[in-house]
Motif scaffolding. Sequence first.
Motif, mmCIF file in Angstrom:
data_model
loop_
_atom_site.group_PDB
_atom_site.id
_atom_site.type_symbol
_atom_site.label_atom_id
_atom_site.label_comp_id
_atom_site.label_asym_id
_atom_site.label_seq_id
_atom_site.Cartn_x
_atom_site.Cartn_y
_atom_site.Cartn_z
ATOM 1 N N ARG A 92 11.712 18.492 34.743
ATOM 2 C CA ARG A 92 11.076 17.319 34.797
ATOM 3 C C ARG A 92 11.906 16.007 34.965
ATOM 4 N NH1 ARG A 92 9.653 16.949 28.204
ATOM 5 N NH2 ARG A 92 8.774 15.002 29.047
ATOM 6 N N LEU A 93 13.240 16.122 34.910
ATOM 7 C CA LEU A 93 14.045 14.972 35.499
ATOM 8 C C LEU A 93 14.015 14.800 36.911
ATOM 9 C CD1 LEU A 93 16.193 13.059 34.510
ATOM 10 C CD2 LEU A 93 17.944 14.508 34.900
ATOM 11 N N LEU A 94 13.929 15.954 37.717
ATOM 12 C CA LEU A 94 14.010 15.791 39.048
ATOM 13 C C LEU A 94 12.743 15.575 39.497
ATOM 14 C CD1 LEU A 94 16.277 18.918 40.203
ATOM 15 C CD2 LEU A 94 17.095 16.597 40.146
ATOM 16 N N SER A 103 10.854 13.418 38.218
ATOM 17 C CA SER A 103 10.200 12.105 37.902
ATOM 18 C C SER A 103 11.303 11.233 38.641
ATOM 19 C CB SER A 103 10.289 11.713 36.384
ATOM 20 O OG SER A 103 11.915 11.644 36.032
ATOM 21 N N GLY A 104 12.692 11.870 39.065
ATOM 22 C CA GLY A 104 13.655 10.914 39.699
ATOM 23 C C GLY A 104 13.952 11.163 41.060
ATOM 24 N N GLY A 105 13.420 12.245 41.905
ATOM 25 C CA GLY A 105 13.940 12.481 43.045
ATOM 26 C C GLY A 105 15.330 13.163 42.993
ATOM 27 N N GLU A 106 15.920 13.239 44.030
ATOM 28 C CA GLU A 106 17.119 13.667 44.268
ATOM 29 C C GLU A 106 18.229 13.249 43.412
ATOM 30 O OE1 GLU A 106 19.168 15.111 48.346
ATOM 31 O OE2 GLU A 106 19.569 13.191 47.969
ATOM 32 N N GLN A 107 19.101 13.892 42.818
ATOM 33 C CA GLN A 107 20.065 13.263 41.824
ATOM 34 C C GLN A 107 21.223 14.221 41.973
ATOM 35 O OE1 GLN A 107 18.872 11.640 38.325
ATOM 36 N NE2 GLN A 107 16.678 11.781 38.823
ATOM 37 N N ASN A 108 22.221 13.504 41.782
ATOM 38 C CA ASN A 108 23.659 14.491 41.625
ATOM 39 C C ASN A 108 23.821 15.008 40.235
ATOM 40 O OD1 ASN A 108 25.449 12.685 39.937
ATOM 41 N ND2 ASN A 108 25.550 11.563 41.840
ATOM 42 N N CYS A 109 24.541 16.180 40.367
ATOM 43 C CA CYS A 109 24.854 16.935 39.070
ATOM 44 C C CYS A 109 25.076 16.242 37.820
ATOM 45 C CB CYS A 109 25.583 18.231 39.472
ATOM 46 S SG CYS A 109 25.100 19.330 40.434
ATOM 47 N N SER A 110 26.108 15.507 38.173
ATOM 48 C CA SER A 110 26.776 14.559 37.144
ATOM 49 C C SER A 110 25.702 13.773 36.275
ATOM 50 C CB SER A 110 27.823 13.696 37.730
ATOM 51 O OG SER A 110 28.902 14.486 38.459
ATOM 52 N N LEU A 168 24.309 17.481 45.084
ATOM 53 C CA LEU A 168 22.798 16.896 45.128
ATOM 54 C C LEU A 168 21.856 17.873 44.903
ATOM 55 C CD1 LEU A 168 23.058 14.442 48.077
ATOM 56 C CD2 LEU A 168 23.386 13.767 45.726
ATOM 57 N N LEU A 169 20.863 17.431 43.794
ATOM 58 C CA LEU A 169 19.826 18.396 43.436
ATOM 59 C C LEU A 169 18.762 17.847 43.607
ATOM 60 C CD1 LEU A 169 21.272 19.291 39.891
ATOM 61 C CD2 LEU A 169 21.830 20.548 41.650
ATOM 62 N N SER A 170 17.624 18.544 44.067
ATOM 63 C CA SER A 170 16.246 18.137 44.083
ATOM 64 C C SER A 170 15.297 19.299 44.110
ATOM 65 C CB SER A 170 16.009 17.504 45.519
ATOM 66 O OG SER A 170 16.433 18.353 46.600
ATOM 67 N N LEU A 171 13.843 18.991 43.778
ATOM 68 C CA LEU A 171 13.113 19.903 43.565
ATOM 69 C C LEU A 171 12.537 20.262 44.588
ATOM 70 C CD1 LEU A 171 11.553 21.196 40.973
ATOM 71 C CD2 LEU A 171 10.135 19.121 40.841
ATOM 72 N N ARG A 172 12.242 21.578 44.721
ATOM 73 C CA ARG A 172 11.481 22.122 45.961
ATOM 74 C C ARG A 172 9.962 21.931 45.793
ATOM 75 N NH1 ARG A 172 14.564 27.561 48.317
ATOM 76 N NH2 ARG A 172 12.984 27.237 49.803
ATOM 77 N N ARG A 173 9.389 20.841 45.645
ATOM 78 C CA ARG A 173 7.953 20.545 45.235
ATOM 79 C C ARG A 173 7.441 21.028 46.620
ATOM 80 N NH1 ARG A 173 4.151 18.697 42.587
ATOM 81 N NH2 ARG A 173 5.067 17.870 40.675
ATOM 82 N N GLU A 174 7.617 20.646 47.652
ATOM 83 C CA GLU A 174 6.602 21.013 48.931
ATOM 84 C C GLU A 174 6.645 22.556 49.018
ATOM 85 O OE1 GLU A 174 6.499 19.819 53.399
ATOM 86 O OE2 GLU A 174 7.820 18.726 52.389
ATOM 87 N N ASP A 175 7.670 23.279 48.933
ATOM 88 C CA ASP A 175 7.698 24.709 48.698
ATOM 89 C C ASP A 175 6.724 25.280 47.612
ATOM 90 O OD1 ASP A 175 9.096 24.941 51.357
ATOM 91 O OD2 ASP A 175 11.009 24.752 50.131
ATOM 92 N N LEU A 176 7.119 24.864 46.618
ATOM 93 C CA LEU A 176 6.304 25.385 45.224
ATOM 94 C C LEU A 176 4.795 25.034 45.286
ATOM 95 C CD1 LEU A 176 9.066 24.258 42.773
ATOM 96 C CD2 LEU A 176 8.718 26.687 43.578
ATOM 97 N N ASP A 177 4.333 23.733 45.806
ATOM 98 C CA ASP A 177 3.119 23.362 46.050
ATOM 99 C C ASP A 177 2.513 24.578 47.099
ATOM 100 O OD1 ASP A 177 3.522 21.607 43.859
ATOM 101 O OD2 ASP A 177 3.242 19.876 45.160
#
Lengths: 115, 115
Positions: B30-32, B34-41, B78-87
């Motif tokens: 949910r966080l990724l 709503s917020g795009g790429e984020q670092n782990c910390s 850096l973490l990001s959601l693989r939205r394009e792949d999942l969609d």
Amino acid sequence: MNYRHPERDQIRIDGVLSALGNPLRLSVVRLLDSGGEQNCSRVLNVLGVTAKSTMTHHWRVLRDSGVIWQLASGRENLLSLRREDLDARFPGLLDAIVTGARTDDPVGARAGSGG
Amino acid sequence: MNYRHPERDQIRIDGVLSALGNPLRLSVVRLLDSGGEQNCSRVLNVLGVTAKSTMTHHWRVLRDSGVIWQLASGRENLLSLRREDLDARFPGLLDAIVTGARTDDPVGARAGSGG
């Protein structure tokens, strides 16, 4: 014997996802989705499962998460998908999952062949 | 250090559902989302998680199932959601899950508050 089931508003998405994050349980859901209410024996038969005791665990996970109804009927248990409850709680989720499972495994669950 | 990730066509729906069938991992998504790429910390900070070692396991589950990219960047990840792949693989699934998670827990993940 009557089994306990959560009320509709007690169904949690993480419980549903966890329940369906298993290939065999996902196959059960595909089968129930395509074939309506079914008795346990038929589901085991269609899925080619012989270990009844293993399935007791899977039925419980599906039941406790709110994914299926399991109702005693004589010496049998009748299983059905709680589609109305799931669609009300999480619109589009079940359809996306069933469609996605079909994408992964077009034949799988032999779900289209028997019911 | 480079992490291994599955190719798009190796992403399996049972793996995705299993990965997201956990409240903390669902909050990360949910966080990724709503917020795009984020670092782990930052993710740990927003979620109020202090046990970094526990999260190492969760990052791996999310990465191995194809839900997130985890890329090393200097001393950070850096973490990001693989939205394009999942969609592409499972149309509608991620949206239904994120919406459903919000239904269950409107505030949760503090996902809407931090940017």
